[in-house]
Design a protein around this motif. Sequence first.
Motif, PDB file in Angstrom:
ATOM      1  N   LEU A   8       9.730  16.445  27.649  1.00 31.26           N
ATOM      2  CA  LEU A   8      10.461  17.178  28.676  1.00 31.26           C
ATOM      3  C   LEU A   8      10.600  16.329  29.928  1.00 31.26           C
ATOM      4  O   LEU A   8      11.669  16.237  30.543  1.00 31.26           O
ATOM      5  CB  LEU A   8       9.675  18.455  28.989  1.00 31.26           C
ATOM      6  N   GLY A   9       9.487  15.669  30.280  1.00 32.31           N
ATOM      7  CA  GLY A   9       9.499  14.839  31.468  1.00 32.31           C
ATOM      8  C   GLY A   9      10.484  13.694  31.346  1.00 32.31           C
ATOM      9  O   GLY A   9      11.253  13.406  32.270  1.00 32.31           O
ATOM     10  N   VAL A  10      10.503  13.042  30.185  1.00 31.56           N
ATOM     11  CA  VAL A  10      11.391  11.889  30.024  1.00 31.56           C
ATOM     12  C   VAL A  10      12.852  12.329  30.024  1.00 31.56           C
ATOM     13  O   VAL A  10      13.700  11.680  30.641  1.00 31.56           O
ATOM     14  CB  VAL A  10      11.052  11.112  28.731  1.00 31.56           C
ATOM     15  N   VAL A  11      13.149  13.458  29.344  1.00 32.80           N
ATOM     16  CA  VAL A  11      14.526  13.952  29.336  1.00 32.80           C
ATOM     17  C   VAL A  11      14.990  14.236  30.758  1.00 32.80           C
ATOM     18  O   VAL A  11      16.029  13.751  31.217  1.00 32.80           O
ATOM     19  CB  VAL A  11      14.631  15.231  28.467  1.00 32.80           C
ATOM     20  N   THR A  12      14.184  15.020  31.486  1.00 29.04           N
ATOM     21  CA  THR A  12      14.536  15.348  32.862  1.00 29.04           C
ATOM     22  C   THR A  12      14.688  14.098  33.708  1.00 29.04           C
ATOM     23  O   THR A  12      15.657  13.950  34.459  1.00 29.04           O
ATOM     24  CB  THR A  12      13.447  16.238  33.474  1.00 29.04           C
ATOM     25  N   ALA A  13      13.724  13.194  33.579  1.00 30.36           N
ATOM     26  CA  ALA A  13      13.729  12.000  34.410  1.00 30.36           C
ATOM     27  C   ALA A  13      14.959  11.143  34.131  1.00 30.36           C
ATOM     28  O   ALA A  13      15.559  10.587  35.049  1.00 30.36           O
ATOM     29  CB  ALA A  13      12.457  11.187  34.161  1.00 30.36           C
ATOM     30  N   ILE A  23      17.930  12.167  33.084  1.00 32.86           N
ATOM     31  CA  ILE A  23      19.090  12.802  33.703  1.00 32.86           C
ATOM     32  C   ILE A  23      19.044  12.609  35.212  1.00 32.86           C
ATOM     33  O   ILE A  23      20.046  12.265  35.849  1.00 32.86           O
ATOM     34  CB  ILE A  23      19.144  14.299  33.347  1.00 32.86           C
ATOM     35  N   ALA A  24      17.857  12.803  35.792  1.00 31.42           N
ATOM     36  CA  ALA A  24      17.719  12.672  37.238  1.00 31.42           C
ATOM     37  C   ALA A  24      18.086  11.268  37.685  1.00 31.42           C
ATOM     38  O   ALA A  24      18.832  11.081  38.651  1.00 31.42           O
ATOM     39  CB  ALA A  24      16.290  13.012  37.663  1.00 31.42           C
ATOM     40  N   SER A  25      17.580  10.264  36.957  1.00 31.03           N
ATOM     41  CA  SER A  25      17.838   8.894  37.393  1.00 31.03           C
ATOM     42  C   SER A  25      19.311   8.554  37.232  1.00 31.03           C
ATOM     43  O   SER A  25      19.892   7.827  38.045  1.00 31.03           O
ATOM     44  CB  SER A  25      16.939   7.927  36.622  1.00 31.03           C
TER      45      SER A  25
END
Lengths: 244, 244, 244, 244
Positions: free
Chosen positions: C187-192, C194-196
């Motif tokens: 979840l963290g990597v997916v979000t990160a 997209i955020a980046s």
Amino acid sequence: MTQQRYRDLAEWPLMGTALVFLAAYAWQVIGRVEGSGADLLEAVLWLTWGVFAVDYAANLWLAKDRRHWFLWNLHELLIVALPFFRPLRLLRLVTLLSVLHRTVGETLRGRVVTYVAGAAALLVFVGALAVLDVEQSAPEAKILTFGDAAWWAITTITTVGYGDMYPVTAAGRLVAAALMMSGIAVLGVVTASIASWLVQRVEESTEAAAESAEEPLRAELGQLVTEIADLRREIAELKDRRGL
Amino acid sequence: MTQQRYRDLAEWPLMGTALVFLAAYAWQVIGRVEGSGADLLEAVLWLTWGVFAVDYAANLWLAKDRRHWFLWNLHELLIVALPFFRPLRLLRLVTLLSVLHRTVGETLRGRVVTYVAGAAALLVFVGALAVLDVEQSAPEAKILTFGDAAWWAITTITTVGYGDMYPVTAAGRLVAAALMMSGIAVLGVVTASIASWLVQRVEESTEAAAESAEEPLRAELGQLVTEIADLRREIAELKDRRGL
Amino acid sequence: MTQQRYRDLAEWPLMGTALVFLAAYAWQVIGRVEGSGADLLEAVLWLTWGVFAVDYAANLWLAKDRRHWFLWNLHELLIVALPFFRPLRLLRLVTLLSVLHRTVGETLRGRVVTYVAGAAALLVFVGALAVLDVEQSAPEAKILTFGDAAWWAITTITTVGYGDMYPVTAAGRLVAAALMMSGIAVLGVVTASIASWLVQRVEESTEAAAESAEEPLRAELGQLVTEIADLRREIAELKDRRGL
Amino acid sequence: MTQQRYRDLAEWPLMGTALVFLAAYAWQVIGRVEGSGADLLEAVLWLTWGVFAVDYAANLWLAKDRRHWFLWNLHELLIVALPFFRPLRLLRLVTLLSVLHRTVGETLRGRVVTYVAGAAALLVFVGALAVLDVEQSAPEAKILTFGDAAWWAITTITTVGYGDMYPVTAAGRLVAAALMMSGIAVLGVVTASIASWLVQRVEESTEAAAESAEEPLRAELGQLVTEIADLRREIAELKDRRGL
């Protein structure tokens, strides 16, 4: 009177009305009041509804472009015009959020965190009330006391969802869906605040490095200024010698 | 003695007391100790409470502005003054977090990750203990062994929430709510750390590009310096010729 | 032979061994093989264990600083030395991740996404196998077929956790805890990612604006260069006239 | 006719076909239509399938490099060639997403948010339909009405997962897995949008500071220009005197 001026004046009275409404609604739902007390509470709820209806009318009247305001505020009409579906009335409490909006928090991030924490607490309370209101009279309902409702609201907004409590009526499920979306938003804001804090801290050290990289540029410019000053002095000397 | 000096001196003894408290509490809760052993453990728990109470008093006494310190540390008073609600006593264990705070992690992000991993592990352990303490004597409770409690704490902090275990008492639900919020915070920190790492890596390549874009500026400045040096030489020549 | 050279040579054979191990393990767990077939599969599993044990010994032997390598690779010793707790053997499959590590993805973010998607798929498969292995023989177990196990692994890694399936043994719960943590990381990597991506896209437009703001600086510098060239010409004229 | 030109022409008809397909499918699934009505709906569904099959053929025919297009669009072949697994047909509805793609949202982030909100709503509706389609005829199924299916889809996409509803068939579980992954993506986009907004707001203030730090550099350059202008005037004076 302009609409903006009206809004400034009406803000605190509206907030007070929202609080009275919340108190009366909570009392009615949690206390399961019967008899004349119930009639009184119902009257108070209708009175607060009246205040919000008047506020809507006043806003519409004072708007510069009434048609534009009407179309962009259809949701307000919906909240005012449907007072019979009681949980929807709770949406009026968004007025309370503007208190949070103006409280503490010197930095942007501080403000965001305060706002989210306050909004989440209000959401859990209001969500628990709303679900209790629509569920407690349903057959086969699992959420029967305010304690259960609050516990359910917390497990829902954090997206934990044990499944020991869940709404069984359509109205309760709508309240639940709203809480879940709020939960995702809360999670998003918490993560985003931490991320932005981390990014900023990391960038500060990077920027310090970038600034020290700019040092030679400045030094070179300073050297140029000195060189040109020397030039002027030499030319001045030239002129002086000539003058002799 | 200043408050800061006292805190530096008291830190390690307090940490030791917190560990003794944690061990005794865990023993009492997990072992379901009976008889004289129970009395002994209870005595140890009260002793550690005494140490924390003395620490609170000392801090208040040594504070520069006692009224200010008192108002800003009301939560410490609450923890010290309410030793009868046992899970609350576990809040004293935040002292243990300061060990994590000073451990390894050379970069900011490394420190954050170490801190969060340690805090999450401590939270799961302490949350499991607290929930077992308040739940195991409740009728209809589902969490009856430490294994179950630890399993429940993990499913809660990760927001998975199967629903095979959940607290049924009000105290247990409060513990659960605290764990859920910690879970959201942990999730946020994990995501934020990865995001900030990604952003930085992407930015590094962008910055390298930006630096190469600054090259012509520097080249132009260098040219300027050379030109002015030439100017000076020519003027010097002028002067020399004049001197002839 | 240096350790690095050995690792380069051993990589593909090890990966093949890991695949053989995974296939044999999956066959054994899903097929519930009995009789001589079971003996054969068990022999294959022990053979792959032997290969990994030899690899560990070779690495230790070839390490520059054996004591240092030993201390920093205790987890490898654990995996090799405890072949009796079968799900733990699956940890050897991290070798398979290095295939993902070298596949496609030209940009950093593309690589991260490919890696995470592959790792998540592998985790679901391996987690389902491991939980089925330890649960299927337990009384009161709910996870009895590979289909159920895969379904459970997906609901766990996404932190949905319906609660229709959950492990009941201690070993199964350990597998579950590992899957949940992986879920949070995914979840963290997916979000990160997209955020980046978003941050970069927003910054690109900001940077374009910043560059246009630098334009006047460059113009001024260009003007300076021209001015100084004029100066030189004038001084040259001065000299020429003098030379007359 | 080039493929691009064909796509531009075919876009709106295809979108209409997708909507007709969605309506007929929803009617069939929710209405549990029997008799001649069922035959009619089935005919409509096959007709829309025909349109999509023709579209696939046309795209393949008009592609510049047919082999390349075929290999990179295997998933489209799969959707067209397997009309017998009905929920898969719903994947054709991704065409509807392109409507969202072109709607409102002036900023990049605004577009992303609009797109995600629309996609999530469509996903919940389509996921609920698909799961109802495959589950309602299964024995022991829990999802039997569209209301239940929609409620299940919402608890799944938000990763809450109470566990009061869950699919029991393999096909239903595949639909669920797709919804969960979408849920993680939605969560990621929401968080990322907030994070990028926060980062930008924080950076704006940092950049303002950086710009004011650049002020002295500009001042120094301005001074240089003035100095050199002075120089020129003095040299001009020199020449004038000489000319006397």
